[in-house]
Design a protein around this motif. Sequence first.
Motif, PDB file in Angstrom:
ATOM      1  N   ALA A  22       0.834  -1.202   0.000  1.00  0.00           N
ATOM      2  CA  ALA A  22       0.000   0.000   0.000  1.00  0.00           C
ATOM      3  C   ALA A  22       0.870   1.254   0.000  1.00  0.00           C
ATOM      4  O   ALA A  22       1.907   1.306   0.651  1.00  0.00           O
ATOM      5  CB  ALA A  22      -0.915   0.000   1.214  1.00  0.00           C
ATOM      6  N   THR A  23       0.437   2.248  -0.756  1.00  0.00           N
ATOM      7  CA  THR A  23       1.066   3.561  -0.756  1.00  0.00           C
ATOM      8  C   THR A  23       0.151   4.497  -0.001  1.00  0.00           C
ATOM      9  O   THR A  23      -1.026   4.631  -0.323  1.00  0.00           O
ATOM     10  CB  THR A  23       1.283   4.077  -2.204  1.00  0.00           C
ATOM     11  N   ARG A  24       0.699   5.139   1.037  1.00  0.00           N
ATOM     12  CA  ARG A  24      -0.075   6.066   1.872  1.00  0.00           C
ATOM     13  C   ARG A  24       0.216   7.496   1.425  1.00  0.00           C
ATOM     14  O   ARG A  24       1.350   7.958   1.514  1.00  0.00           O
ATOM     15  CB  ARG A  24       0.298   5.902   3.343  1.00  0.00           C
ATOM     16  N   ILE A  25      -0.829   8.173   0.953  1.00  0.00           N
ATOM     17  CA  ILE A  25      -0.686   9.554   0.484  1.00  0.00           C
ATOM     18  C   ILE A  25      -1.485  10.466   1.409  1.00  0.00           C
ATOM     19  O   ILE A  25      -2.705  10.363   1.492  1.00  0.00           O
ATOM     20  CB  ILE A  25      -1.180   9.703  -0.970  1.00  0.00           C
ATOM     21  N   GLY A  26      -0.775  11.349   2.095  1.00  0.00           N
ATOM     22  CA  GLY A  26      -1.439  12.319   2.948  1.00  0.00           C
ATOM     23  C   GLY A  26      -2.069  13.404   2.105  1.00  0.00           C
ATOM     24  O   GLY A  26      -1.488  13.868   1.125  1.00  0.00           O
ATOM     25  N   LEU A  27      -3.281  13.800   2.468  1.00  0.00           N
ATOM     26  CA  LEU A  27      -4.015  14.835   1.737  1.00  0.00           C
ATOM     27  C   LEU A  27      -4.242  16.023   2.660  1.00  0.00           C
ATOM     28  O   LEU A  27      -4.764  15.862   3.771  1.00  0.00           O
ATOM     29  CB  LEU A  27      -5.365  14.290   1.260  1.00  0.00           C
ATOM     30  N   ALA A  61       3.883   9.940   0.443  1.00  0.00           N
ATOM     31  CA  ALA A  61       3.798  11.169  -0.355  1.00  0.00           C
ATOM     32  C   ALA A  61       2.704  12.039   0.248  1.00  0.00           C
ATOM     33  O   ALA A  61       1.872  11.558   1.024  1.00  0.00           O
ATOM     34  CB  ALA A  61       3.470  10.848  -1.814  1.00  0.00           C
ATOM     35  N   ILE A  62       2.729  13.320  -0.114  1.00  0.00           N
ATOM     36  CA  ILE A  62       1.714  14.266   0.357  1.00  0.00           C
ATOM     37  C   ILE A  62       1.190  15.042  -0.843  1.00  0.00           C
ATOM     38  O   ILE A  62       1.964  15.462  -1.699  1.00  0.00           O
ATOM     39  CB  ILE A  62       2.303  15.241   1.402  1.00  0.00           C
ATOM     40  N   ILE A  63      -0.124  15.234  -0.880  1.00  0.00           N
ATOM     41  CA  ILE A  63      -0.757  16.094  -1.879  1.00  0.00           C
ATOM     42  C   ILE A  63      -1.346  17.288  -1.144  1.00  0.00           C
ATOM     43  O   ILE A  63      -2.113  17.120  -0.186  1.00  0.00           O
ATOM     44  CB  ILE A  63      -1.866  15.350  -2.649  1.00  0.00           C
ATOM     45  N   LYS A  78      -1.675  15.954 -12.690  1.00  0.00           N
ATOM     46  CA  LYS A  78      -2.032  14.541 -12.773  1.00  0.00           C
ATOM     47  C   LYS A  78      -0.820  13.744 -12.323  1.00  0.00           C
ATOM     48  O   LYS A  78       0.314  14.056 -12.690  1.00  0.00           O
ATOM     49  CB  LYS A  78      -2.357  14.136 -14.216  1.00  0.00           C
ATOM     50  N   LEU A  79      -1.053  12.725 -11.523  1.00  0.00           N
ATOM     51  CA  LEU A  79       0.027  11.836 -11.141  1.00  0.00           C
ATOM     52  C   LEU A  79      -0.504  10.415 -11.072  1.00  0.00           C
ATOM     53  O   LEU A  79      -1.695  10.199 -10.831  1.00  0.00           O
ATOM     54  CB  LEU A  79       0.675  12.261  -9.826  1.00  0.00           C
ATOM     55  N   THR A  80       0.379   9.478 -11.310  1.00  0.00           N
ATOM     56  CA  THR A  80       0.018   8.069 -11.246  1.00  0.00           C
ATOM     57  C   THR A  80       0.736   7.450 -10.061  1.00  0.00           C
ATOM     58  O   THR A  80       1.951   7.583  -9.921  1.00  0.00           O
ATOM     59  CB  THR A  80       0.403   7.334 -12.549  1.00  0.00           C
ATOM     60  N   VAL A  81      -0.041   6.797  -9.210  1.00  0.00           N
ATOM     61  CA  VAL A  81       0.495   6.073  -8.072  1.00  0.00           C
ATOM     62  C   VAL A  81       0.072   4.622  -8.256  1.00  0.00           C
ATOM     63  O   VAL A  81      -1.125   4.328  -8.323  1.00  0.00           O
ATOM     64  CB  VAL A  81      -0.033   6.637  -6.741  1.00  0.00           C
ATOM     65  N   GLN A  82       1.059   3.756  -8.362  1.00  0.00           N
ATOM     66  CA  GLN A  82       0.820   2.369  -8.735  1.00  0.00           C
ATOM     67  C   GLN A  82       0.004   2.388 -10.030  1.00  0.00           C
ATOM     68  O   GLN A  82       0.474   2.906 -11.025  1.00  0.00           O
ATOM     69  CB  GLN A  82       0.208   1.587  -7.575  1.00  0.00           C
ATOM     70  N   GLN A  83      -1.242   1.879 -10.010  1.00  0.00           N
ATOM     71  CA  GLN A  83      -2.059   1.890 -11.231  1.00  0.00           C
ATOM     72  C   GLN A  83      -3.231   2.846 -11.130  1.00  0.00           C
ATOM     73  O   GLN A  83      -4.215   2.715 -11.863  1.00  0.00           O
ATOM     74  CB  GLN A  83      -2.557   0.474 -11.519  1.00  0.00           C
ATOM     75  N   VAL A  84      -3.125   3.829 -10.247  1.00  0.00           N
ATOM     76  CA  VAL A  84      -4.213   4.784 -10.014  1.00  0.00           C
ATOM     77  C   VAL A  84      -3.799   6.161 -10.528  1.00  0.00           C
ATOM     78  O   VAL A  84      -2.753   6.685 -10.141  1.00  0.00           O
ATOM     79  CB  VAL A  84      -4.570   4.849  -8.511  1.00  0.00           C
ATOM     80  N   LEU A 102      -5.120   8.950   1.532  1.00  0.00           N
ATOM     81  CA  LEU A 102      -5.481   8.140   0.371  1.00  0.00           C
ATOM     82  C   LEU A 102      -4.571   6.916   0.393  1.00  0.00           C
ATOM     83  O   LEU A 102      -3.348   7.061   0.461  1.00  0.00           O
ATOM     84  CB  LEU A 102      -5.269   8.951  -0.915  1.00  0.00           C
ATOM     85  N   ILE A 103      -5.168   5.751   0.376  1.00  0.00           N
ATOM     86  CA  ILE A 103      -4.417   4.497   0.368  1.00  0.00           C
ATOM     87  C   ILE A 103      -4.570   3.870  -1.013  1.00  0.00           C
ATOM     88  O   ILE A 103      -5.691   3.625  -1.462  1.00  0.00           O
ATOM     89  CB  ILE A 103      -4.925   3.505   1.440  1.00  0.00           C
ATOM     90  N   VAL A 104      -3.445   3.630  -1.680  1.00  0.00           N
ATOM     91  CA  VAL A 104      -3.455   3.042  -3.019  1.00  0.00           C
ATOM     92  C   VAL A 104      -2.799   1.668  -2.950  1.00  0.00           C
ATOM     93  O   VAL A 104      -1.674   1.528  -2.456  1.00  0.00           O
ATOM     94  CB  VAL A 104      -2.711   3.938  -4.034  1.00  0.00           C
ATOM     95  N   GLU A 105      -3.533   0.668  -3.447  1.00  0.00           N
ATOM     96  CA  GLU A 105      -3.011  -0.693  -3.553  1.00  0.00           C
ATOM     97  C   GLU A 105      -3.304  -1.180  -4.957  1.00  0.00           C
ATOM     98  O   GLU A 105      -4.451  -1.465  -5.288  1.00  0.00           O
ATOM     99  CB  GLU A 105      -3.680  -1.611  -2.526  1.00  0.00           C
ATOM    100  N   GLY A 106      -2.274  -1.229  -5.797  1.00  0.00           N
ATOM    101  CA  GLY A 106      -2.452  -1.641  -7.178  1.00  0.00           C
ATOM    102  C   GLY A 106      -3.342  -0.670  -7.923  1.00  0.00           C
ATOM    103  O   GLY A 106      -3.026   0.504  -8.061  1.00  0.00           O
ATOM    104  N   ALA A 107      -4.517  -1.150  -8.372  1.00  0.00           N
ATOM    105  CA  ALA A 107      -5.459  -0.301  -9.113  1.00  0.00           C
ATOM    106  C   ALA A 107      -6.612   0.158  -8.228  1.00  0.00           C
ATOM    107  O   ALA A 107      -7.602   0.687  -8.723  1.00  0.00           O
ATOM    108  CB  ALA A 107      -5.999  -1.069 -10.316  1.00  0.00           C
ATOM    109  N   HIS A 108      -6.478  -0.020  -6.911  1.00  0.00           N
ATOM    110  CA  HIS A 108      -7.563   0.304  -5.986  1.00  0.00           C
ATOM    111  C   HIS A 108      -7.146   1.436  -5.055  1.00  0.00           C
ATOM    112  O   HIS A 108      -6.032   1.441  -4.544  1.00  0.00           O
ATOM    113  CB  HIS A 108      -7.915  -0.941  -5.169  1.00  0.00           C
ATOM    114  N   ALA A 109      -8.054   2.382  -4.828  1.00  0.00           N
ATOM    115  CA  ALA A 109      -7.781   3.495  -3.913  1.00  0.00           C
ATOM    116  C   ALA A 109      -8.935   3.656  -2.937  1.00  0.00           C
ATOM    117  O   ALA A 109     -10.107   3.547  -3.321  1.00  0.00           O
ATOM    118  CB  ALA A 109      -7.572   4.782  -4.687  1.00  0.00           C
ATOM    119  N   THR A 110      -8.610   3.933  -1.686  1.00  0.00           N
ATOM    120  CA  THR A 110      -9.604   4.257  -0.667  1.00  0.00           C
ATOM    121  C   THR A 110      -9.160   5.534   0.030  1.00  0.00           C
ATOM    122  O   THR A 110      -7.976   5.854   0.064  1.00  0.00           O
ATOM    123  CB  THR A 110      -9.762   3.131   0.371  1.00  0.00           C
TER     124      THR A 110
END
Length: 162
Positions: free
Chosen positions: A10-15, A36-38, A79-85, A146-154
């Motif tokens: 999982a990639t953890r992105i702070g918003l 990462a942070i947005i 626009k940015l791509t994180v894993q497949q998102v 924002l949690i990104v795992e592969g092509a899924h984001a929550t």
Amino acid sequence: MTSHTQRSPATRIGLISDTHNLVRPEALQYLAGCDAIIHAGDICNQAVLDALAQIAPVTAVRGNNDIDEPVASLPTRVKLTVQQVMILVVHDIADLGDDPRSAGIDVVVTGHSHKPAISERDGVLFVNPGSAGPRRFKLPISAGMLIVEGAHATAAFDSLLT
């Protein structure tokens, strides 16, 4: 023989958004450990981005209050791509423009309203982390994750002050 599906870590992105020159210790603590942070705009001062960059790489867009350099030179959309998102960051959702789904966007991160919100429309996740800056009206002081795992984001948002 057992087959195991290899999951992407999982990639953890702070918003964070609408800090308006204010770097709250609670925000820094909340974002600690992110990959990462947005920042979705209304930064107002480079020192805010510098403080966030001590935690993780920062992607930021210019908000309507970002009128002084160097934040005035930030792009209005990224626009940015994180894993497949594919993620689109824009300060004001009114400036979104074209249908994000047709542009291949999976997640839209906005700010501006100071109201934290998460919704899904036509397969696109819309996230506004609210405002981590000075309190406006009775709106909460908040940030999101924002949690990104592969092509899924929550996504989730949390109040920074009780």
